[in-house]
Design an enzyme around this catalytic site. Sequence first.
Site, mmCIF file in Angstrom:
data_model
loop_
_atom_site.group_PDB
_atom_site.id
_atom_site.type_symbol
_atom_site.label_atom_id
_atom_site.label_comp_id
_atom_site.label_asym_id
_atom_site.label_seq_id
_atom_site.Cartn_x
_atom_site.Cartn_y
_atom_site.Cartn_z
ATOM 1 N N ARG A 104 6.940 -61.593 11.716
ATOM 2 C CA ARG A 104 6.055 -60.764 12.556
ATOM 3 C C ARG A 104 6.777 -59.520 13.061
ATOM 4 O O ARG A 104 6.193 -58.437 13.117
ATOM 5 C CB ARG A 104 5.530 -61.605 13.718
ATOM 6 C CG ARG A 104 4.517 -62.604 13.213
ATOM 7 C CD ARG A 104 3.885 -63.454 14.285
ATOM 8 N NE ARG A 104 2.780 -64.185 13.660
ATOM 9 C CZ ARG A 104 2.026 -65.086 14.268
ATOM 10 N NH1 ARG A 104 2.245 -65.381 15.541
ATOM 11 N NH2 ARG A 104 1.040 -65.677 13.618
ATOM 12 N N TYR A 133 -2.406 -58.396 8.609
ATOM 13 C CA TYR A 133 -1.638 -59.509 8.028
ATOM 14 C C TYR A 133 -0.542 -60.044 8.951
ATOM 15 O O TYR A 133 -0.244 -59.456 9.970
ATOM 16 C CB TYR A 133 -1.136 -59.197 6.625
ATOM 17 C CG TYR A 133 -0.215 -58.027 6.351
ATOM 18 C CD1 TYR A 133 0.507 -57.371 7.326
ATOM 19 C CD2 TYR A 133 -0.057 -57.580 5.026
ATOM 20 C CE1 TYR A 133 1.370 -56.314 7.003
ATOM 21 C CE2 TYR A 133 0.789 -56.531 4.700
ATOM 22 C CZ TYR A 133 1.505 -55.908 5.702
ATOM 23 O OH TYR A 133 2.338 -54.890 5.384
ATOM 24 N N GLU A 134 -0.038 -61.173 8.576
ATOM 25 C CA GLU A 134 0.985 -61.883 9.363
ATOM 26 C C GLU A 134 0.463 -62.257 10.752
ATOM 27 O O GLU A 134 1.164 -62.172 11.751
ATOM 28 C CB GLU A 134 2.258 -61.029 9.459
ATOM 29 C CG GLU A 134 3.560 -61.792 9.691
ATOM 30 C CD GLU A 134 3.753 -62.992 8.796
ATOM 31 O OE1 GLU A 134 3.605 -62.832 7.571
ATOM 32 O OE2 GLU A 134 4.025 -64.077 9.323
ATOM 33 N N GLY A 135 -0.795 -62.707 10.788
ATOM 34 C CA GLY A 135 -1.443 -63.038 12.066
ATOM 35 C C GLY A 135 -2.092 -61.785 12.625
ATOM 36 O O GLY A 135 -1.400 -60.858 13.026
ATOM 37 N N GLN A 177 -2.376 -62.367 17.767
ATOM 38 C CA GLN A 177 -1.148 -62.083 18.539
ATOM 39 C C GLN A 177 -1.453 -62.069 20.034
ATOM 40 O O GLN A 177 -0.678 -62.583 20.852
ATOM 41 C CB GLN A 177 -0.547 -60.731 18.138
ATOM 42 C CG GLN A 177 -0.229 -60.569 16.660
ATOM 43 C CD GLN A 177 0.742 -61.598 16.147
ATOM 44 O OE1 GLN A 177 1.675 -62.000 16.847
ATOM 45 N NE2 GLN A 177 0.518 -62.075 14.936
#
Lengths: 252, 600
Positions: free
Chosen positions: B300, B441-443, B448
Amino acid sequence: MQVVVCVKQIPDPSGTYTLDPETHFLVRPDEQVLDDTDRYGVEMGLQIAQAHGGSVTLVSMGPKGSMQGIRQALAMGADRAVVVDDADLKGSDALTTAQVLAAAIQRTGFDLVITGTESTDGYSGVVPQMLAELLDVPALTYATEVEARDGKVTINRQTSAGYDVVEASLPAVVSVTAGVVEPRYPTFKGIMDAKKKEVEELTASDLGVDTSLRQRVTAVEPAPEREAGVKIEDDGEAHLKVVELLQQKKVI
Amino acid sequence: MSEYRPPLEDIEFTLHHVADLPAVAKLDGFQHLDPDTVSGILSEAGRFFSEVIAPLNRIGDQQGSVLDENGQVRTPDGFKEAYRKFVEAGWAGAHIPEEYGGGGLPYTVGIVLQEMFKSANMAFSLCPLLTQAAIEALIQHGSEEQRELYLEKLVTGEWAGTMCLTEPHAGSDVGALSTKAVRQDDGTYRITGTKIFITWGDQDLTENIIHLVLARTPGAAPGTKGISMFVVPKYLVNPDGTLGERNDIKIVSLEHKLGIHASPTCVVSFGDSGEGAVGYLIGEEQSGMRYMFTMMNSARIGVGVEGLAITERVYQQSVAYALERVQGREVGAPPTQSTPIVRHPDVRRMLMTMRAYREALRGLLYLTARYLDEERHADTPEERKQAGEMVALLTPITKAWSTDVGVEMASLGIQVHGGVGYIEETGAAQHYRDVRIAPIYEGTNGIQAIDLVMRKLPMGGGEVVERLIAQIDETAAELRQSPALEDFAACLDDGVEAVSEAVDILLSRLQGSPNDALAGATPFLRLFGTVIGGWLLGKAALAAQRQLAAGSGDSPFLEAKIATARFYGEQILPSALGLVDSVKATSEVLFAIPDADLAR
């Protein structure tokens, strides 16, 4: 094969330059970088040394500062460096520079000395030839290709029409043009190893060079503004004028 | 179009004075890092990324990676050669520990290499980023044998890695995935199923690709608890390290995306033509999700770097354009004279906004990286624990705030260019299209914000967030002592107050009315990020003042640091303070219109 490569640290060309208002000499910051044109010489030296066995020693003159530029050349793979830094050498002319470099190279020992054709900050362009004279060896200049083996060096010397093939016995001085080889990027390991390599620091008196001869810059003027280009209106005959212009400029 | 110039001066200043690199250089294992060495590494890496990688950004966008008739992905012209140089130069593993064959740099320096790669070419940079994640998974959870077999070539970059998580019905809810893994008598597994959105799922840069695949074993628990992680190589690796048979992995198609065209986003089918692709279990069955989480922070943060990297790139390009483009007349200029647009206050405001954000983001990213190094290398368990808590708290902000800002700045970059910015030739539009994925992307950034409010704020009963706020307070107090930064200090004080108030509200809601806490999560993250950014610019300004007072350093650069902080205090911080009211509001109005009526 003992290869010596002459290199120079210069102020980062992407930054701004200042000249000392009194002496008109370039003000040199502590952080200087390797003159980009020297990367070709270093690469050439490394290739020759790697092909025939041997070592590459860097020889440099000028304020050492943080040595960042020297470390950059060492990071490419050169084995060691000799740096001549002496306040008395500030403002040396090309001849004194050549004398200092020659003395340092003589002291190191050499089979082949490689230089660029001229430095990016000074542009005198005569040091390689003077160096050869002082070392009493042949000067092979403006090389676009270099081959050194069996006690001989052969180069392609760039000319306005093409190139000459020039050959001499070693030892010799060769000046290389930008583009003679593609300089490698230093590897991460090379950068880390560079700080462990030997850097010998010398002064002019260590070398016994007379520093009394100086050049003086009497005046500096800004470069003239670029003039507007020539406009040729096409009346059907414009191509002839273009041809004529190109001939005048010796482009064709 | 413009070139990428590594902003070494600001990078080094931020490393030393905001992230406190000298403190990192005291940690066990990093003592060899003197400032000259770091300088040397960064300037050579910068030259490499700007000269070798950046020139491929445009062609990568235009050609994109493509799937050929043999089912093999082909990268754009020049990528192979550049990747080979990247590997040869040894940059791939520079911040992997030396015991695994890496260069042993701290992440605090490694993150700068990431930034430069991403500024130069974001799409290209994703290949090493994913490899990085695979390396981390193997180091932390792989068996001795797996590390032996795969790590060395992943670290050098000769092989690449991927992360295969997402499936058509399992994206943000990864627990819904259905790829199957069946154990064989010899201890290996057979993997069958289809994964989508696999970044760099295939390519022609490396001789092998090590896929890390999440899958479910027969009878596994439902949801995330039942997920296991497997190594599934494109070519099976023989015990002596040579490559064996091609595994049953098929690239079905590539997605057509808004941006990062050079990065092949693959639909990958495992076990399409037989009993399944050969896979090897990492760690234990049904522990895959836990392993994922250990990689998540650095992944992240790595995406957060994209917000910074693109902001830097568009700032450089916008300044270059504004200095050159002549249009209109500045106030007071003679009627016949046109002026470069950089002289117009509104253009100036846009440029200063980008400038202030890039420096705030740089501070946040490098600081988070430092905490990550301390989490792994600090002397005492207590120090490591405290640093780890800071990483946990800052990671969602680092990811979401940085990428939200990155998208806004790329949009502003187009705005500075005016009409031609909307035209592809300028290259301004590409940055906008490329960075637009980063909040997803990546959460997603929404996730978040939820992570920040639901998981991170309650850490230690609110003690961790209080510790961070106390640090900001300390800097604000120091700023108040400086006449030139008094106004800035006052604004930062207001910011701290707003954050504290918002934290109290959210913490109290977590118990009784979680939907209200969720409704306030995104405005809170923005508020907190903006205040943290102000804090770090304040730290930088104080350091600049100290250097100026001591007569050391480059004064125009140092004065610009102070002016940039003042701008942030006047123009950016105040606009975020009102968000505390949005946090206070409940979820009531969000649901005031019935679902069915939303379409009306």
